[in-house]
Enzyme design. Structure first.
Site, PDB file in Angstrom:
ATOM      1  N   LYS A 194       0.808  -1.193   0.000  1.00  0.00           N
ATOM      2  CA  LYS A 194       0.000   0.000   0.000  1.00  0.00           C
ATOM      3  C   LYS A 194       0.852   1.258   0.000  1.00  0.00           C
ATOM      4  CE  LYS A 194      -2.896  -1.806   3.553  1.00  0.00           C
ATOM      5  NZ  LYS A 194      -3.750  -1.521   4.717  1.00  0.00           N
TER       6      LYS A 194
ATOM      7  N   ASP B   2       7.358   2.632  -2.677  1.00  0.00           N
ATOM      8  CA  ASP B   2       7.629   3.739  -1.774  1.00  0.00           C
ATOM      9  C   ASP B   2       9.112   3.804  -1.418  1.00  0.00           C
ATOM     10  OD1 ASP B   2       7.546   1.383  -0.300  1.00  0.00           O
ATOM     11  OD2 ASP B   2       6.135   2.117   1.200  1.00  0.00           O
TER      12      ASP B   2
ATOM     13  N   ASP C 298      14.586  -0.627   0.452  1.00  0.00           N
ATOM     14  CA  ASP C 298      15.370  -0.661   1.684  1.00  0.00           C
ATOM     15  C   ASP C 298      16.411  -1.777   1.564  1.00  0.00           C
ATOM     16  OD1 ASP C 298      16.237  -0.298   4.269  1.00  0.00           O
ATOM     17  OD2 ASP C 298      14.453  -1.061   5.233  1.00  0.00           O
TER      18      ASP C 298
ATOM     19  N   LYS D 271      16.830   3.870   0.362  1.00  0.00           N
ATOM     20  CA  LYS D 271      17.548   3.832   1.641  1.00  0.00           C
ATOM     21  C   LYS D 271      18.742   2.915   1.482  1.00  0.00           C
ATOM     22  CE  LYS D 271      14.888   3.709   5.813  1.00  0.00           C
ATOM     23  NZ  LYS D 271      14.069   2.803   6.650  1.00  0.00           N
TER      24      LYS D 271
ATOM     25  N   ASP E  98       3.698   3.939   6.452  1.00  0.00           N
ATOM     26  CA  ASP E  98       3.044   3.765   7.745  1.00  0.00           C
ATOM     27  C   ASP E  98       3.947   3.161   8.806  1.00  0.00           C
ATOM     28  OD1 ASP E  98       3.144   1.081   6.664  1.00  0.00           O
ATOM     29  OD2 ASP E  98       1.726   0.546   8.243  1.00  0.00           O
TER      30      ASP E  98
HETATM   31  P1  IMP Z   1      12.768  -3.939   1.306  1.00  0.00           P
HETATM   32  O1  IMP Z   1      12.188  -5.234   0.816  1.00  0.00           O
HETATM   33  O2  IMP Z   1      13.587  -4.151   2.552  1.00  0.00           O
HETATM   34  O3  IMP Z   1      13.540  -3.195   0.243  1.00  0.00           O
HETATM   35  O4  IMP Z   1      11.601  -2.970   1.755  1.00  0.00           O
HETATM   36  C1  IMP Z   1      10.316  -3.345   1.615  1.00  0.00           C
HETATM   37  C2  IMP Z   1       9.277  -2.453   2.185  1.00  0.00           C
HETATM   38  O5  IMP Z   1       9.489  -2.199   3.555  1.00  0.00           O
HETATM   39  C3  IMP Z   1       9.139  -1.092   1.551  1.00  0.00           C
HETATM   40  O6  IMP Z   1       8.443  -1.128   0.348  1.00  0.00           O
HETATM   41  C4  IMP Z   1       8.340  -0.389   2.618  1.00  0.00           C
HETATM   42  O7  IMP Z   1       6.962  -0.668   2.450  1.00  0.00           O
HETATM   43  C5  IMP Z   1       8.853  -1.014   3.891  1.00  0.00           C
HETATM   44  N1  IMP Z   1       9.800  -0.107   4.550  1.00  0.00           N
HETATM   45  C6  IMP Z   1      11.139  -0.172   4.561  1.00  0.00           C
HETATM   46  N2  IMP Z   1      11.675   0.826   5.280  1.00  0.00           N
HETATM   47  C7  IMP Z   1      10.621   1.569   5.714  1.00  0.00           C
HETATM   48  C8  IMP Z   1      10.509   2.781   6.499  1.00  0.00           C
HETATM   49  O8  IMP Z   1      11.492   3.408   6.939  1.00  0.00           O
HETATM   50  N3  IMP Z   1       9.250   3.224   6.720  1.00  0.00           N
HETATM   51  C9  IMP Z   1       8.136   2.614   6.260  1.00  0.00           C
HETATM   52  N4  IMP Z   1       8.194   1.490   5.515  1.00  0.00           N
HETATM   53  C10 IMP Z   1       9.429   0.976   5.258  1.00  0.00           C
HETATM   54 MG    MG Z   2       6.210  -1.212   0.373  1.00  0.00          MG
END
Ligand code: IMP
Ligand code: MG
Length: 175
Positions: free
Chosen positions: A42, A99, A102, A130, A159
């Site tokens: 979302k 969004d 990470d 990030k 969120d």
């Molecule tokens: P990844 O798979 O670790 O790259 O990140 C996946 C998801 O984690 C992102 O699409 C966000 O929805 C959530 N996420 C990661 N870091 C944050 C944050 O600092 N705030 C809110 N959501 C986050």
């Molecule tokens: Mg996400």
């Protein structure tokens, strides 16, 4: 609601101004080719709608939702679809819009899935890239903001336990 634990990172004006530039980059890059933008629900919903509004070109939209399971280290996480797209991507130029990238595991999973779908091209847009916990070498083609500090971000779709999504600006949150 209590906002004492939030510190402003990107104001509404900063975000909107950055999106003007990002959208112009995208329109320039694809130069009239048929585009499909796919929103990763979302968290990306607000970024997605503000971005799409600015794309004065042949653009279709669709939505995916993914879930990730597994506690422990990030790399032990397993990602899967809970909602897939509904339109055909064959011969289309596709941009996956999330969004935050990470660790990169979510986007790596999506890129792997969409690579098999006969798109004309496949690219990634993220409001925020990030780097603190990056584990994959996923390339983000269109980045809103490079976030090199540490911390958890909320607002503008993002969120914490479903709170703060509706805020028009982006904040770091003290837990
Ligand atoms: P990844 O798979 O670790 O790259 O990140 C996946 C998801 O984690 C992102 O699409 C966000 O929805 C959530 N996420 C990661 N870091 C944050 C944050 O600092 N705030 C809110 N959501 C986050
Ligand atoms: Mg996400």
């Amino acid at each position: 609601m209590n906002y004492d634990n939030l510190t402003l990172v990107y104001s509404e004006k900063q975000i909107q101004e950055r999106l003007d530039i990002l959208a112009a980059e995208i329109v320039g890059h694809y130069a009239g080719k048929p585009l499909v933008l796919i929103c990763v629900l979302k968290g990306a919903f607000m970024f997605f709608s503000d971005l799409v509004k600015r794309l004065d070109c042949d653009v279709a939209v669709d939505f995916v939702r993914v879930a990730s399971y597994g506690a422990g280290t990030e790399s032990s996480r397993h990602v899967s679809f809970t909602k897939d797209i509904e339109i055909s991507l064959e011969g289309k130029h596709v941009i996956l819009v999330d969004d935050i990238v990470d660790s990169g595991l979510t986007m790596s999973f999506l890129l792997q899935q969409f690579a098999a779908r006969k798109t004309a091209s496949l690219a990634v847009a993220a409001l925020i890239s990030k780097h603190e916990r990056r584990e994959t070498d996923v390339h983000v083609d269109f980045v809103g903001f490079e976030f090199s500090e540490k911390g958890y971000i909320v607002g503008y779709g993002l969120d914490y336990a479903e709170q703060y999504r509706a805020l028009p600006a982006i904040y770091t949150m003290r837990m």
